[in-house]
Scaffold this motif. Structure first.
Motif, PDB file in Angstrom:
ATOM      1  N   UNK A 170       0.818  -1.220   0.000  1.00 24.35           N
ATOM      2  CA  UNK A 170       0.000   0.000   0.000  1.00 24.35           C
ATOM      3  C   UNK A 170       0.853   1.273   0.000  1.00 24.35           C
ATOM      4  N   UNK A 171       0.468   2.220  -0.824  1.00 26.42           N
ATOM      5  CA  UNK A 171       1.111   3.536  -0.855  1.00 26.42           C
ATOM      6  C   UNK A 171       0.275   4.457  -1.733  1.00 26.42           C
ATOM      7  N   UNK A 172       0.280   5.756  -1.414  1.00 26.05           N
ATOM      8  CA  UNK A 172      -0.420   6.705  -2.279  1.00 26.05           C
ATOM      9  C   UNK A 172       0.249   6.698  -3.649  1.00 26.05           C
ATOM     10  N   UNK A 173      -0.532   6.925  -4.688  1.00 22.61           N
ATOM     11  CA  UNK A 173       0.026   6.765  -6.033  1.00 22.61           C
ATOM     12  C   UNK A 173       1.213   7.690  -6.290  1.00 22.61           C
ATOM     13  N   UNK A 174       1.214   8.883  -5.680  1.00 25.39           N
ATOM     14  CA  UNK A 174       2.335   9.794  -5.968  1.00 25.39           C
ATOM     15  C   UNK A 174       3.648   9.314  -5.345  1.00 25.39           C
ATOM     16  N   UNK A 175       3.577   8.336  -4.447  1.00 30.18           N
ATOM     17  CA  UNK A 175       4.802   7.776  -3.854  1.00 30.18           C
ATOM     18  C   UNK A 175       5.065   6.335  -4.290  1.00 30.18           C
ATOM     19  N   UNK A 176       4.134   5.731  -5.009  1.00 29.83           N
ATOM     20  CA  UNK A 176       4.255   4.301  -5.327  1.00 29.83           C
ATOM     21  C   UNK A 176       5.403   4.046  -6.299  1.00 29.83           C
ATOM     22  N   UNK A 177       6.209   3.028  -5.996  1.00 31.62           N
ATOM     23  CA  UNK A 177       7.315   2.698  -6.897  1.00 31.62           C
ATOM     24  C   UNK A 177       6.822   1.737  -7.984  1.00 31.62           C
ATOM     25  N   UNK A 178       7.607   1.664  -9.041  1.00 34.37           N
ATOM     26  CA  UNK A 178       7.273   0.729 -10.122  1.00 34.37           C
ATOM     27  C   UNK A 178       7.280  -0.709  -9.584  1.00 34.37           C
TER      28      UNK A 178
END
Ligand SMILES: NC(=O)c1ccc[n+]([C@@H]2O[C@H](COP(=O)([O-])OP(=O)(O)OC[C@H]3O[C@@H](n4cnc5c(N)ncnc54)[C@H](O)[C@@H]3O)[C@@H](O)[C@H]2O)c1
Length: 312
Positions: free
Chosen positions: A105-113
């Motif tokens: 889980x992570x907000x999309x602006x911080x999500x890694x590939x």
């Protein structure tokens, strides 16, 4: 032990723990022979056996038959080997239940590939891999049951772009597979569970719910509901039923399964339309849509995430 699935052979992925384990036990309790798949090769804290071995041992205690399998379903060839292991060991494959899952889980602006790929690989690609290899066998034997696992996150879930997209994909995949295989006597349905497992109610998640409650982000009622989530042992009955001959006419349906609740999701349908005759070249103008979309298509609509004043 029951007999509703006597003579049937099943694969359950992610069956070392949580919901998958309960489904494997429930199918076995109705007489199915089960391949218990899970990548978890080492014992969980406080347990002597690796999770899939423990499920197998508990199935044997019921007087039923099971083998453990540690293959990673994200790999196309390994998924094929898993399907083959059921046929080689038990003679054929009647039931496939795709449960394996992870979260990142992570907000999309911080999500890694990597976080995106890992979740899409286990859920969406893993489910595709297993369906892909099972369907050929089921089509030629003109029978079979596939049950996939979705999530309420498909409706939109903050901090879960990867997971909600994967689960939405599984819902659509289920509906398509159902339409492709139905004529061969095979069904493909989906469950949307909610249950207290290490995925949903670990110490970190509990602390998050507590913080949300203390900061007034969720009500006491919601907090208590989440903290007292029912266990995974309540999910299997609808899955077992879908695997029986009695459910042969149910195909492409998405069921909710949590605690004592079994629900069914509505079909995705267009609820309102505005129309112009394009064959005559008539085309909507943006001005017309500005007036008609709120009035005709979206009366009473509530934006799920309206803009807020920037924090000073
Ligand atoms: N628990 C809930 O409330 C809830 C809600 C909605 C959906 N789900 C879904 O239900 C399923 C089971 O979740 P759970 O809560 O029981 O979680 P869990 O973590 O207890 O069990 C998932 C199991 O899948 C296994 N797994 C992970 N990657 C795998 C892989 N590549 N190949 C084979 N096995 C793999 C894990 O080792 C684990 O044992 C998941 O698909 C999850 O997304 C759960």
């Amino acid at each position: 032990m029951g007999t509703k699935l006597e003579g049937k052979n099943a694969i359950v992925t992610g069956a070392g723990r949580g919901i998958g384990r309960e489904i494997a036990l429930a199918l076995a309790a109705e007489g199915a022979k089960v391949v218990v798949n899970d990548v978890a090769r080492t014992p969980d804290e406080g347990h002597e056996l690796a999770p899939p071995d423990e499920t197998v041992a508990d199935i044997k205690k019921l007087g039923s038959t099971a083998i453990a399998n540690y293959d990673d379903i994200t790999n196309f060839a390994t998924a094929e080997a898993l399907v083959k292991s059921c046929v080689d060991t038990f003679g054929r494959l009647d039931i496939l239940v795709n449960v394996a899952g992870i979260v990142r889980d992570r907000m999309i602006h911080n999500m890694t590939e990597e976080e995106w790929d890992a979740v899409l690989n286990v859920h969406l690609k893993g489910t595709f891999n297993m369906c892909r290899h099972a369907v050929g066998l089921m089509r030629s034997q003109r029978s079979g049951r596939i049950i996939n696992t979705g999530s309420a996150a498909w409706q939109g879930s903050v901090g879960q772009a990867n997971y909600s997209a994967a689960k939405g994909g599984i819902t659509s995949l289920t509906r398509t597979v159902a339409r492709e295989v139905g004529r061969y006597g095979v069904t493909c349905n989906c469950i949307v569970p909610m249950a207290a497992t290490r995925l949903t109610l670990n110490e970190q998640v509990k602390a998050k719910f507590k913080r949300q409650f203390e900061q007034g982000e969720i009500s006491e009622q919601v907090y208590l509901e989440r903290i007292n989530m029912p266990g995974p042992e309540f999910v299997p009955p609808i899955v077992t039923y879908l695997c029986t001959d009695a459910a042969s006419g149910i195909n492409g349906v998405v069921f909710r399964a949590t605690g004592g609740t079994v629900g069914v999701y509505s079909e995705p349908v267009i609820t309102r339309i505005i129309y112009k005759n394009h064959t005559r070249g008539d085309k909507w103008t943006v001005d017309e849509l500005e007036e008609l979309v709120p009035k005709i298509l979206l009366p009473g609509y509530v934006n799920p995430a309206p803009p807020e004043e920037p924090k000073k």
